[in-house]
Each structure stands twice: as C-alpha cells, then as structure tokens.
Motif scaffolding. Structure first.
Motif: not given
Lengths: 282, 282
Positions: A55-84
């Motif tokens: 519910x929260x993720x959908x609301x944020x997506x609808x607000x355009x919250x993630x548009x322009x946000x960056x993947x600031x923690x991308x570790x090969x073989x583990x995770x790609x993490x994004x956020x403001x």
C-alpha cells in the motif's frame, strides 16, 4: 481443479487443489513499471503477504516519489538499493512502517511444496509465484530472499523502514529472511537491474562518483500507465498441476545430460517461475 | 602457522593448521585477464583441482583462440556461455577433453569447513578460495557451482567438453556439481559479466540479433600481459585463522541489525571470499 494424489503420496507435496490454467495474468493494480536508463523493469507486488508495504509503495509510486531517485548502494552479488538522499527533506517526509517479515499460518494454509527440509527452513515452496518458507510448528511463513525480490530497507530497529528499498541481485541472502519485509519480485527486466552502476568497489579499485549512480527515471503503477505503453506479463501459475509436475520432474533430472544424478533436492531460489510477455510497450 | 583448537572443538571445522597471512597473491601464470567491451575481468584458475582443463584453457588463451569469440548463450540468473560458432572449423579444431568433475580424497585432505550438512552435500568449505563440497564416505570432493565460477560446457556425454565455457551469473545451479568441470573463478569484474548482452529472451519478448552478442576482445594469461597493463589481485586466504574466525562470526550474526537471529547455517555460495586490487591496469 483436481486433486493431484499421486504426487502427494510420492513426494510429500502439500495437499491441495491444483488449477488447470498454467499461466496467470498480473493485475494492473498490483504491478509496477520501473523505467531505468538501462531499460524497463516490471515488478509484481505481493499485497496478500505484505499489505501495508505494498500500500505504501503504491502510494509513493503514484506520487512520483521515486522518479529521479538513485540506486546509491549497488553491491555486485548482493543487492541494489535505492532511495532519496539520507537525511534530506524528501527522505524525512516519509513516516516509518512496521515490519511485515512473516505471517501466522493455520491448517488451511496451502502452497506448492518444493523442498523439505531446506538448509534455512523446514519447508520451502511457492504461492502465487512467490518463493516462501514455512515452519508448521511455529505456525509461521515468510517470503524468502531469492534473486529479484524487492524488500524495504531499514535501520537496526525492526520498524524503521520508510521508502528505501532493495532488489536482490545475487546469491540468495537467506539470512535476511523474516527480519526484512519483502513485498514483491521482479518478473521482467532483471538484466537491467544487473546492469546498474555498482557503487561499492573493492579495496584498491577506483571509487565510483555519486553523479554516476544509476537513477530511476520513473516508477509507476501499471494501471496508471497509458495502455499503449504498458508491458503485460503473465507468470507461471505455481498452483497449477503442470507446475507441480515440473517440480517433480526437476528433482528427478531424467535428461540424458545427467549421466550422474544430482541429489533429488531443489533450492527454492534456483527453481524457475517463468514469465512471458503478452504485450510489449509501444 | 598455529592450530586453532577452540574453533575445532566448538564448530567442527576441519582439523588443520591455519596460516597467519590473511591475503594471498594470485600467481600470474594461473590468472587470466579477459577483456570485454564492458570492462576487464580477472579469473583465477584452479590447476590444483582441474589440471587438464586449466592446461588446455591456458594453451587456448595463449593461442589467441578466444579473441573475438562471442558470448552466444547468456541467460539471466543462470550462465553466460562463450565459444566459437558450433560446427565451425575453429570449433572442430579443438579435441575433446575428459571430465574432471571431482577428485578422490584421503585422510590428509584438509580445507576450511563452512557448513555440514549442506542441502546438496555432506560438507562444504573453501580451499585456496574455491568453494568445494566433500563426501568423506565416498572419499570424493568437487568444486561447487557458485556465482562466478568458470566451467567447461559439454554435450550429453561426459567427456565431450572442448573449448566452450560458461560463467555462472545467477543463483548457484548446484545440480550441475560433479558432472561439469569447474576450472576457475572470477575474482574481479563480475559486474561486467552481469552486463553481457542476454541472448535468450522470454516468450513474447523481442529476440536478440546474433550480431548483438557480446564479444571477448581478448583472453590472455596475466603473465603474458605487459606489466603496466596487468591487474594484480589478492584474495582472502581461506586457510587463514582470520578467515576461519569470519566464518564463525558469520554464523553467529551478532550485529544489532539481527534483532531476530537467522539459523546458524551458511550457504557456501553466499559466503564471500573477498578480493582486493594491488595494482590496476594503466
């Protein structure tokens, strides 16, 4: 629907009814289209398991919250993490959300069993295409950290997730099961997630400048995407008789290639649930 | 060197001597530099486990055999496979090689134990940085299919490998253990392997043209690379006391982040063996 008794007795799969339809169409209202410079990624959300996070993720997506946000923690073989940016106004604008790492099961809880015992759990299986683990004694089940799952990041305290999310891009970090809230999985475009700019380099290697971190161009609910731009995906129906047969076959490894048989066990995170494209974006 | 008795009694790690040096320098004569349009990849070869395959691969690399060869089978979450066009003169020029999928162990066989039992084997562990599995009753050990391993492809018959190789790019396909010949592992640049053009698309998606398959610019033995162009890598010494302590700590998960403890088990393919760069290419 018919009962699949032979398999039940032979391989201890869960008792339940199996559907005839081998493919399942994703609901537009529970599907995300994430557009990256690398390409388009489709994510199926899991409101049946993680309702508040979805519910929260959908609301944020609808607000355009993630548009322009960056993947600031991308570790090969583990995770790609994004956020403001940590501590920014945008970051602080989102209230915390309580953990949804597992749920209580009753005797009616059914799913397609894949492996028992598993290295990290009593039983693993699929429900609605999502890999899960189940501990019947503890009456608890949880989605497992397989490649492609999306989960909310958090601080040390359990109920500290807000808007930062990660997608698993390597060997399943199953030790994170139950203590993180998984709320969906990538069903299309995982190759683009694998192409994101890595942000962490090994000792002695050239550091990556923040300006080179990969951005999210847009994050939209598929229902809000213009019909001609939608990517329509179907996934294997893991509650179908055909899928159950595939699991049973996969354990047997009867193809000529297997001149020596491997152990008749399956890693839930290495057991494919296929997707297919019904309509590409224009 | 000193004996590490506490750990042996407490966690059933293998009995042996552990070294003080925590990093190990790769030998130039057993290291490959693969140059891709995406970037540079370094592979450590494993002549101690797969001598004939390593010998063959080194000879082919020295001949320039792989220069210009393409990754023609790249499946997201599985493998990236390369080799000359099937049935071409170049393809047919290389004789077949016999399997080296496992080896016989005796009582002196030692390694750093990680997990027992594992889902696919009695014991897993590391030796010289390579993930392996061991069945003491059968007196057999083998390298395991973790992300980043390089192995020779083959037909249905066991001894039919020639020059085509694959690199695991997804969740460990452990069912291939013992029936394929693993002869090395990527120690640097796995992100470039993950960025290779996928060649297999899902049903309904746009097919990929062969001309877009990713090529290998060059495959060289590091010893043959000009000193200024070499990438010098060190890897964690998995036979060191420090590494053993890391394994023990990793099972405990004592960081505050783990507000609920995961099971004290380790997936051998999710247990990192770090690399560091001692010298980059110029």
């Amino acid at each position: 629907m018919k009962r699949f008794i032979a398999a039940i007795s032979a391989l201890a799969v869960s008792i339940g009814c199996y559907a005839d339809n081998t493919w399942r169409t994703l609901e537009l209202d529970n599907t995300i289209l994430m557009t990256l410079p690398q390409g388009k990624v489709v994510i199926e959300l899991a409101p049946q398991f993680t309702p508040k996070h979805v519910d929260k993720f959908k609301k944020l997506a609808k607000q355009g919250f993630y548009d322009g946000v960056k993947f600031y923690r991308v570790i090969d073989g583990f995770v790609a993490q994004a956020g403001p940016a940590d501590g920014s106004e945008k970051d602080k604008s989102v209230p915390n959300i309580a953990m949804e790492g597992e749920w209580t099961t009753n005797e009616k809880f059914s799913y397609t069993q894949v492996q028992s015992p598993d290295l990290f759990a009593e039983i693993t299986g699929f429900k609605d295409g999502f890999a899960l683990a189940h501990n019947p004694k503890e009456k608890s089940a949880w989605l497992t950290h397989c490649p492609g799952v999306i989960a909310m990041a958090r601080g040390n305290e359990p109920d500290t997730g807000s808007s930062h999310f990660y997608i698993v891009n390597g060997q399943a970090p199953r030790y994170l099961d139950r203590i993180m809230s998984i709320f969906g999985r990538v069903v299309y475009g995982m190759n683009h997630i694998q192409s994101l700019q890595r942000t962490a380099v090994i000792e002695g290697d050239t550091p990556v400048d923040k300006k080179d971190h990969s951005p999210i161009i847009s994050m939209q609910l598929m229902a809000d995407v213009k019909p001609e731009d939608r990517i329509l995906i179907e996934v294997e129906n893991t509650e179908s008789e055909k899928y159950l047969e595939k699991i049973i076959d996969r354990k047997k490894r009867e193809a000529a290639f297997f001149y020596k048989k491997p152990p008749p066990v399956l890693d839930i995170c290495q057991t494919p649930v296929k997707s297919r494209v019904v309509k590409s974006s224009s």
